[in-house]
Design a protein around this motif. Structure first.
Motif, PDB file in Angstrom:
ATOM      1  N   LEU A 338     -26.642 -34.567  -2.556  1.00 45.53           N
ATOM      2  CA  LEU A 338     -26.356 -35.996  -2.633  1.00 45.53           C
ATOM      3  C   LEU A 338     -24.918 -36.277  -2.227  1.00 45.53           C
ATOM      4  CD1 LEU A 338     -28.077 -36.767  -6.065  1.00 45.53           C
ATOM      5  CD2 LEU A 338     -28.891 -37.494  -3.812  1.00 45.53           C
ATOM      6  N   VAL A 339     -24.691 -37.373  -1.526  1.00 48.46           N
ATOM      7  CA  VAL A 339     -23.341 -37.791  -1.140  1.00 48.46           C
ATOM      8  C   VAL A 339     -23.148 -39.244  -1.569  1.00 48.46           C
ATOM      9  CG1 VAL A 339     -23.240 -36.204   0.811  1.00 48.46           C
ATOM     10  CG2 VAL A 339     -24.052 -38.549   1.161  1.00 48.46           C
ATOM     11  N   SER A 340     -21.916 -39.637  -1.767  1.00 49.82           N
ATOM     12  CA  SER A 340     -21.604 -41.008  -2.148  1.00 49.82           C
ATOM     13  C   SER A 340     -21.894 -41.960  -0.986  1.00 49.82           C
ATOM     14  CB  SER A 340     -20.139 -41.133  -2.558  1.00 49.82           C
ATOM     15  OG  SER A 340     -19.894 -40.347  -3.716  1.00 49.82           O
ATOM     16  N   ALA A 341     -22.319 -43.170  -1.330  1.00 51.12           N
ATOM     17  CA  ALA A 341     -22.703 -44.149  -0.300  1.00 51.12           C
ATOM     18  C   ALA A 341     -21.467 -44.870   0.230  1.00 51.12           C
ATOM     19  CB  ALA A 341     -23.707 -45.146  -0.877  1.00 51.12           C
ATOM     20  N   THR A 342     -20.550 -44.087   0.817  1.00 50.98           N
ATOM     21  CA  THR A 342     -19.372 -44.682   1.445  1.00 50.98           C
ATOM     22  C   THR A 342     -19.776 -45.262   2.802  1.00 50.98           C
ATOM     23  OG1 THR A 342     -18.788 -42.615   2.562  1.00 50.98           O
ATOM     24  CG2 THR A 342     -17.913 -42.954   0.332  1.00 50.98           C
ATOM     25  N   PRO A 343     -19.016 -46.206   3.343  1.00 48.49           N
ATOM     26  CA  PRO A 343     -19.365 -46.765   4.664  1.00 48.49           C
ATOM     27  C   PRO A 343     -19.524 -45.692   5.741  1.00 48.49           C
ATOM     28  CG  PRO A 343     -17.683 -48.113   3.607  1.00 48.49           C
ATOM     29  CD  PRO A 343     -17.863 -46.910   2.737  1.00 48.49           C
ATOM     30  N   ALA A 344     -18.670 -44.654   5.708  1.00 48.15           N
ATOM     31  CA  ALA A 344     -18.751 -43.601   6.726  1.00 48.15           C
ATOM     32  C   ALA A 344     -20.055 -42.803   6.596  1.00 48.15           C
ATOM     33  CB  ALA A 344     -17.543 -42.674   6.605  1.00 48.15           C
ATOM     34  N   GLN A 345     -20.421 -42.432   5.367  1.00 43.43           N
ATOM     35  CA  GLN A 345     -21.655 -41.665   5.158  1.00 43.43           C
ATOM     36  C   GLN A 345     -22.891 -42.497   5.531  1.00 43.43           C
ATOM     37  OE1 GLN A 345     -21.658 -38.600   4.736  1.00 43.43           O
ATOM     38  NE2 GLN A 345     -20.303 -37.835   3.134  1.00 43.43           N
ATOM     39  N   VAL A 346     -22.892 -43.769   5.152  1.00 49.34           N
ATOM     40  CA  VAL A 346     -24.022 -44.648   5.489  1.00 49.34           C
ATOM     41  C   VAL A 346     -24.166 -44.770   6.998  1.00 49.34           C
ATOM     42  CG1 VAL A 346     -24.826 -47.034   5.401  1.00 49.34           C
ATOM     43  CG2 VAL A 346     -23.997 -45.930   3.314  1.00 49.34           C
ATOM     44  N   GLU A 347     -23.070 -44.922   7.695  1.00 49.73           N
ATOM     45  CA  GLU A 347     -23.128 -45.059   9.154  1.00 49.73           C
ATOM     46  C   GLU A 347     -23.637 -43.773   9.799  1.00 49.73           C
ATOM     47  OE1 GLU A 347     -23.200 -47.293  12.379  1.00 49.73           O
ATOM     48  OE2 GLU A 347     -22.628 -48.004  10.373  1.00 49.73           O
ATOM     49  N   ASP A 348     -23.213 -42.626   9.269  1.00 48.64           N
ATOM     50  CA  ASP A 348     -23.678 -41.351   9.808  1.00 48.64           C
ATOM     51  C   ASP A 348     -25.182 -41.175   9.569  1.00 48.64           C
ATOM     52  OD1 ASP A 348     -22.664 -38.738  11.009  1.00 48.64           O
ATOM     53  OD2 ASP A 348     -23.823 -38.012   9.287  1.00 48.64           O
ATOM     54  N   ALA A 349     -25.656 -41.615   8.399  1.00 47.64           N
ATOM     55  CA  ALA A 349     -27.090 -41.531   8.101  1.00 47.64           C
ATOM     56  C   ALA A 349     -27.903 -42.413   9.044  1.00 47.64           C
ATOM     57  CB  ALA A 349     -27.346 -41.940   6.649  1.00 47.64           C
ATOM     58  N   LYS A 350     -27.375 -43.587   9.379  1.00 46.22           N
ATOM     59  CA  LYS A 350     -28.070 -44.478  10.327  1.00 46.22           C
ATOM     60  C   LYS A 350     -28.195 -43.818  11.699  1.00 46.22           C
ATOM     61  CE  LYS A 350     -26.592 -48.886   8.321  1.00 46.22           C
ATOM     62  NZ  LYS A 350     -25.808 -50.121   8.586  1.00 46.22           N
ATOM     63  N   LYS A 351     -27.127 -43.154  12.134  1.00 50.84           N
ATOM     64  CA  LYS A 351     -27.176 -42.474  13.434  1.00 50.84           C
ATOM     65  C   LYS A 351     -28.210 -41.354  13.419  1.00 50.84           C
ATOM     66  CE  LYS A 351     -22.337 -43.420  14.622  1.00 50.84           C
ATOM     67  NZ  LYS A 351     -20.979 -42.816  14.824  1.00 50.84           N
ATOM     68  N   TYR A 352     -28.304 -40.643  12.297  1.00 47.24           N
ATOM     69  CA  TYR A 352     -29.293 -39.563  12.174  1.00 47.24           C
ATOM     70  C   TYR A 352     -30.714 -40.126  12.265  1.00 47.24           C
ATOM     71  CZ  TYR A 352     -31.977 -35.752  10.038  1.00 47.24           C
ATOM     72  OH  TYR A 352     -32.898 -34.762   9.795  1.00 47.24           O
ATOM     73  N   ILE A 353     -30.954 -41.198  11.540  1.00 44.61           N
ATOM     74  CA  ILE A 353     -32.289 -41.825  11.552  1.00 44.61           C
ATOM     75  C   ILE A 353     -32.673 -42.231  12.972  1.00 44.61           C
ATOM     76  CG2 ILE A 353     -33.470 -43.974  10.920  1.00 44.61           C
ATOM     77  CD1 ILE A 353     -33.653 -42.198   8.666  1.00 44.61           C
ATOM     78  N   GLN A 354     -31.696 -42.729  13.723  1.00 43.73           N
ATOM     79  CA  GLN A 354     -31.974 -43.232  15.078  1.00 43.73           C
ATOM     80  C   GLN A 354     -32.433 -42.124  16.026  1.00 43.73           C
ATOM     81  OE1 GLN A 354     -31.401 -46.753  15.587  1.00 43.73           O
ATOM     82  NE2 GLN A 354     -32.792 -46.293  17.282  1.00 43.73           N
ATOM     83  N   THR A 355     -32.090 -40.867  15.718  1.00 44.82           N
ATOM     84  CA  THR A 355     -32.427 -39.756  16.633  1.00 44.82           C
ATOM     85  C   THR A 355     -33.798 -39.154  16.362  1.00 44.82           C
ATOM     86  OG1 THR A 355     -31.405 -38.093  15.177  1.00 44.82           O
ATOM     87  CG2 THR A 355     -29.974 -39.173  16.799  1.00 44.82           C
ATOM     88  N   ILE A 356     -34.512 -39.647  15.335  1.00 42.02           N
ATOM     89  CA  ILE A 356     -35.789 -39.043  14.959  1.00 42.02           C
ATOM     90  C   ILE A 356     -36.853 -39.323  16.018  1.00 42.02           C
ATOM     91  CG2 ILE A 356     -37.708 -39.243  13.324  1.00 42.02           C
ATOM     92  CD1 ILE A 356     -35.655 -39.589  11.108  1.00 42.02           C
ATOM     93  N   HIS A 357     -37.623 -38.297  16.385  1.00 46.74           N
ATOM     94  CA  HIS A 357     -38.743 -38.432  17.316  1.00 46.74           C
ATOM     95  C   HIS A 357     -39.970 -37.807  16.660  1.00 46.74           C
ATOM     96  CE1 HIS A 357     -36.233 -39.889  20.566  1.00 46.74           C
ATOM     97  NE2 HIS A 357     -35.390 -38.889  20.343  1.00 46.74           N
ATOM     98  N   PRO A 358     -40.953 -38.607  16.287  1.00 47.95           N
ATOM     99  CA  PRO A 358     -42.105 -38.074  15.549  1.00 47.95           C
ATOM    100  C   PRO A 358     -42.960 -37.132  16.375  1.00 47.95           C
ATOM    101  CG  PRO A 358     -42.446 -40.377  16.100  1.00 47.95           C
ATOM    102  CD  PRO A 358     -41.047 -40.067  16.482  1.00 47.95           C
ATOM    103  N   ASN A 359     -43.410 -36.057  15.743  1.00 49.18           N
ATOM    104  CA  ASN A 359     -44.337 -35.115  16.358  1.00 49.18           C
ATOM    105  C   ASN A 359     -44.781 -34.134  15.281  1.00 49.18           C
ATOM    106  OD1 ASN A 359     -42.673 -32.392  16.620  1.00 49.18           O
ATOM    107  ND2 ASN A 359     -41.302 -34.074  17.183  1.00 49.18           N
ATOM    108  N   GLY A 360     -45.836 -33.391  15.563  1.00 49.86           N
ATOM    109  CA  GLY A 360     -46.252 -32.309  14.676  1.00 49.86           C
ATOM    110  C   GLY A 360     -47.119 -32.757  13.513  1.00 49.86           C
ATOM    111  N   GLY A 361     -47.288 -31.832  12.538  1.00 46.37           N
ATOM    112  CA  GLY A 361     -48.176 -32.054  11.399  1.00 46.37           C
ATOM    113  C   GLY A 361     -47.463 -32.692  10.213  1.00 46.37           C
ATOM    114  N   THR A 362     -48.091 -32.599   9.009  1.00 48.63           N
ATOM    115  CA  THR A 362     -47.601 -33.303   7.824  1.00 48.63           C
ATOM    116  C   THR A 362     -47.578 -32.349   6.631  1.00 48.63           C
ATOM    117  OG1 THR A 362     -48.699 -35.302   8.685  1.00 48.63           O
ATOM    118  CG2 THR A 362     -47.905 -35.379   6.415  1.00 48.63           C
ATOM    119  N   ASN A 363     -46.363 -31.949   6.212  1.00 46.53           N
ATOM    120  CA  ASN A 363     -46.209 -31.021   5.088  1.00 46.53           C
ATOM    121  C   ASN A 363     -45.643 -31.777   3.885  1.00 46.53           C
ATOM    122  OD1 ASN A 363     -45.756 -28.892   3.350  1.00 46.53           O
ATOM    123  ND2 ASN A 363     -44.962 -27.532   4.936  1.00 46.53           N
ATOM    124  N   ILE A 364     -46.520 -32.502   3.193  1.00 45.29           N
ATOM    125  CA  ILE A 364     -46.101 -33.350   2.072  1.00 45.29           C
ATOM    126  C   ILE A 364     -45.564 -32.514   0.916  1.00 45.29           C
ATOM    127  CG2 ILE A 364     -46.975 -34.911   0.282  1.00 45.29           C
ATOM    128  CD1 ILE A 364     -48.816 -36.120   2.377  1.00 45.29           C
TER     129      ILE A 364
END
Length: 922
Positions: A338-364
């Motif tokens: 877990l990391v604190s929800a600082t503006p820098a961490q939130v912005e980095d998380a948004k960039k990570y989300i933007q790079t996701i490309h769905p494929n493959g199976g589902t390991n719930i």
């Protein structure tokens, strides 16, 4: 005229009442309707005289009645359908029908007893089913009655539910879908709230078409909402004969609150405690977002999920801690802790989300265990504020396909890994997700689940759900009542309280020993232990309720029963032993019978006074999901084991038939159009409830057009293959290849007996019949069940099923082949044609002069259709959807000479040059 005036007075003065007979059944008596002229009828000559919805909310308990009065003005018997949607959390408690003065009344029975009575009646040809099925957040309640010419029929359904508070508002949603213009249309909602009503709002949920029609009158503790569009206002356009009333009527309101945030209401031997404190500081959150990025999330679903997550991340508070996990067949962590929800961490998380490309199976399983590991580790290291709230928000659109596949094992694993401090909130996207599993696993871990439509509104729905749990105000809430005064209290301890929601506790009260009732509430707040005391003046509430003629005098008892049954259902789902589960089941059953409500362990029987006509509204196990999913079926036996077959592809039950002059068994209906075997066409005509069959005999290699719809840009063609050799001087032909072309999407699908191929320009993907999986491209879903069937769905507008028939490879004559099944509900345009497509606009068919045929079991008759008089033969064809080896017999009228006279033109007019060619109209 006096009778008409009486009816008008009834509509203005208030709600028609239902009376209870000595036998305990509810009965609805109807007077003569009076003059029923000036009705607007569709082509089927069915008129809707009135459609009324009346709902009374008494201290959050909503009692709703939906009533439809209809008449068959055709010169022939017709099926009249009553189809309404009921909120899934509601309890149905009464249904009645009145057919020309003959009343059908309802009673609640234990399920096996009801099924036995139904089976006995069905064996005599005197029974039929009522369809109840799921539709996301609503449940369909549908019955179908065969009504003779000139006969009137009235349907009336009653249900009740508790209105939950979300985002600082109570929202009452009523489905209003009359299906046609009504001479009298009315939605009437009354609100009675002893706490006082803060505001009432009715959003324009039915569309701008009805702007300004709804009226709202609000007093201090009462409000009245009325929606009465005239017939002219109901029309889609000034010259249209179709109705624009088609959607949800929504009423939103909130009540006044004491500074303590608690309200105790005592009435008729029960208490209800409403608890919704405000003006508290939010508790910090420790939150893990676990996002499904498997191949099925490709396209719009992923785009909308990314958009929602970016907005949600922006709303994290500085005191919050968070991380992200995305998973397919593998599990990835944006941060391992877990990391604190600082503006820098939130912005980095948004960039990570933007790079996701769905494929493959589902390991719930692995994804959820990884999330619980991060929270457990943070707690063990002392990284979590003692006053903080820890939670996992899980987003998925499907079942597990990788790793642990057994849902009960996943549920057990997650339960063992979660600490008492953690909550699990689940979002199920679209139609393929096992929502019941998500609901069970969420409730098991002190959370809740919500189903999300997989459409353009996905992002807004996800953000709305997050907002419900984003502001924890209290944790570890405990309600304490004086034991000498109360008993049978519902759940009294709660893990969290979120801003804008409400906690409701109910119980029985010993009024003789009651001077006053108070509740001491303890909870953990942001800064300290919080203690609240709440109290209600009993005499004031008693007087207020008895003075109001609309208030439900049973509201406290019904709310207590509603909460108790729902609590027991949740406890049953998580019961650790079979013995405990059986005991809980017995308690639920007794509550259902005592309070006259339909639950998964009871069924509703609807009978006429002579008890020689009977219907069953049943809620059996869903064989795919396990017990108590809420999916309702029809027949009391023969569970459906065809896991990959959609609901429309299963044989429907017999519709209720009311024909007093004949008393003959109703005719089985198969509401699907299909081509199978050599190739045998079976066309189901829904309005006339007839099955018409014909064969097409053509040469191997020829391509037949099945559907050609320039309006929607959809083509379905089938290419013939021949048997290995002639048999009885004839070479049998079958469909060996079927092509689908969706012009507006630029997509082509080719299905052979070996492979399933999707083509999008130069892009292509191929599956074999040995696979189980699905492909999504431009909102087109292709689902493959191994060696069984393929379903193709285009949103909710169209669906198709292709069945694979395998034969012994060394068979001297037969070859592998395909069958295709097309539901008549597919939304085709008026331009649709083809061997099947032309019947999207159902022709008038009149069959008469039945007489013996050459064989006793195959009588003949004369059929008049499209200006032709044809000799047809009654016989049997095969439906292979539910029994793929020997098939199910389908009774139909057979048209000879390759359907000549029934289809437009000659069958050779339907030959096309290529697998994706549109047909040229003859």
């Amino acid at each position: 005229l006096q009778e008409v005036q009486n009816l008008i007075d009834l509509e203005i003065d208030g709600f028609p009442s239902s009376s209870k007979t000595r036998s305990g059944r509810y009965q609805r008596s109807t007077s003569d309707w009076g003059y029923v002229g000036d009705l607007v009828e569709d082509d089927d000559k069915i008129g809707l005289y009135s459609y009324k919805v009346q709902s009374t909310i008494t201290s959050r308990l909503a009692n709703t009645m939906i009533q439809a009065k209809m008449v068959n003005n055709a010169k022939r018997p017709q099926h009249i359908v009553f189809d309404v949607q009921v909120p899934k959390g509601a309890f149905i408690d009464n249904f009645t029908m009145d057919i020309n003065g003959i009343t059908f009344t309802s009673q609640i029975r234990e399920k096996s007893e009801a099924r036995k009575m139904y089976s006995q009646a069905k064996a005599k040809g005197k029974a039929a089913g009522i369809v109840r099925s799921n539709a996301l957040d609503m449940e369909n309640f549908k019955t179908e009655v065969n009504v003779p010419p000139g006969m009137k029929i009235q349907f009336e359904l009653h249900y009740h539910e508790m209105i939950r508070r979300k985002l600082s508002s109570y929202e009452h949603v009523i489905s209003v879908k009359p299906g046609r213009l009504a001479k009298h249309m009315e939605v009437d909602v009354r609100i009675i709230e002893p706490q006082g009503i803060r505001y009432v709002h009715v959003p324009n949920s039915l569309g701008d078409h009805f702007d300004g029609i709804t009226t709202i009158s609000k007093g201090e503790k009462k409000a009245h909402v009325s929606f009465k569009p005239t017939m002219a206002q109901q029309r889609k356009c000034p010259t249209c004969s179709s109705t624009a009333v088609d959607g949800n009527f929504v009423v939103q309101y909130d009540v006044n609150r004491e500074t303590t945030g608690g309200e105790l209401e005592i009435f008729n031997g029960y208490f209800i405690h409403f608890f919704a404190p405000e003006n508290l500081d939010p508790l910090p959150k420790n939150i893990l977002f676990v996002i499904d990025v498997s191949g099925s999330m490709w396209g719009l679903k992923m785009k909308q999920t990314i958009e929602a997550m970016k907005a949600i991340l922006s709303e994290l508070r500085a005191a919050d801690q968070f991380s992200l996990i995305d998973f397919n067949h593998n599990v990835r962590c944006w941060r391992d802790n877990l990391v604190s929800a600082t503006p820098a961490q939130v912005e980095d998380a948004k960039k990570y989300i933007q790079t996701i490309h769905p494929n493959g199976g589902t390991n719930i399983n692995e994804a959820l265990l990884r999330a619980t590991f991060i929270l457990n580790e943070a707690q063990n290291l002392g990284m979590l504020d003692p006053n903080s709230v820890s939670m996992i928000v899980f987003v998925s659109d499907g079942d597990p396909t990788v790793g642990e596949l057994k849902l009960t094992t996943i549920q057990k694993n997650v339960k063992q890994s979660m600490k008492d401090e953690f909550s699990l909130f689940c979002l199920g996207i679209g139609f393929d997700v096992d929502y019941d599993f998500l609901q069970r696993i969420a409730i098991d871990n002190r959370g809740m689940a919500q189903r999300i439509f997989g459409n353009q509104e996905t992002s807004a729905q996800m953000k709305n759900f997050y907002n419900q749990v984003s502001t924890p105000l209290l944790k570890k809430i405990q309600f304490n009542y004086p034991q000498e005064s109360v008993s049978d209290v519902t759940q009294s301890s709660f893990h969290n309280y979120f801003g804008g929601s409400e906690i409701v506790v109910a119980g029985k009260v010993d009024t003789e020993n009651l001077q006053h009732l108070e509740s001491i509430v303890t909870a953990t707040a942001a800064n300290a232990e919080l203690v609240m005391e709440t109290l209600r003046d009993v005499e004031e509430l008693d007087g207020f309720m008895k003075k109001d003629r609309y208030a439900d005098p049973e509201f406290t008892r019904k709310l207590w029963a509603y909460l108790t049954v729902n609590q027991m259902m949740a406890e049953r789902n998580t019961a650790p032993t079979a013995a405990l589960k059986r005991n809980i089941t017995k308690s639920i059953l007794q509550m259902s019978l005592d309070h006259h409500i339909v639950t998964p362990f009871t069924a509703m029987l609807i009978e006429n006074e002579e008890k020689d006509e009977i219907m069953l509204a049943d809620q059996p196990k869903d064989p795919r999901r396990g017990c108590c999913s809420g999916t309702l079926g029809l027949t009391p036996n023969a569970p459906n084991n065809n896991k990959g077959i959609p609901a429309w592809a299963n044989v429907t039950a017999v519709p209720v038939s009311y024909m007093p002059e004949q008393r003959s068994p109703p005719v089985s209906s198969l509401s699907i159009n299909r081509v199978d075997n050599d190739p045998h066409f079976i066309i189901h005509l829904p309005k006339s409830q007839k099955n018409i069959c014909f064969n097409i005999n053509s040469d191997p290699g020829k391509i037949l057009n099945l559907v050609s719809d320039p309006g929607t840009g959809v083509v379905v063609n089938g290419q013939l293959v021949g048997g290995k050799k002639m048999e009885n001087k004839k070479l049998n032909t079958y469909f060996g290849k079927i092509g689908f072309y969706f012009k507006s999407k630029g997509l082509k699908v080719e299905i052979t007996t070996e492979t399933i191929t999707l083509k999008d320009g130069s892009y292509g993907i191929k599956l074999s019949w040995s696979d189980t999986g699905h492909i999504i491209r431009k909102q087109l879903l292709i689902s493959v069940m191994k060696d069984s069937n393929v379903t193709i769905s285009v949103g909710e507008e169209m669906s198709f099923m292709v069945l694979l028939h395998r034969v012994w490879k060394n068979h001297p004559v037969n070859v592998d082949f395909l069958g295709i099944y097309i539901p008549p509900e597919n939304q085709m345009s008026p331009e649709a044609h083809g061997l099947i497509g032309q019947f999207a606009s159902e022709p008038e068919v009149y069959i008469h002069h039945q007489r013996p045929g050459q064989a006793p079991e195959k009588p003949q008759a004369t059929m008049e259709v499209k200006g032709n008089k044809l000799t047809v033969t009654k016989g049997l064809q095969k439906d292979y959807r539910t029994e793929r080896v020997v098939g199910t017999d389908v009774q139909c009228w057979f048209v000879h000479n390759s359907g000549k006279g029934f289809i437009d033109g000659h069958y050779t007019d339907y030959l096309v040059p290529h697998l994706y060619s549109f047909m040229k109209r003859p």
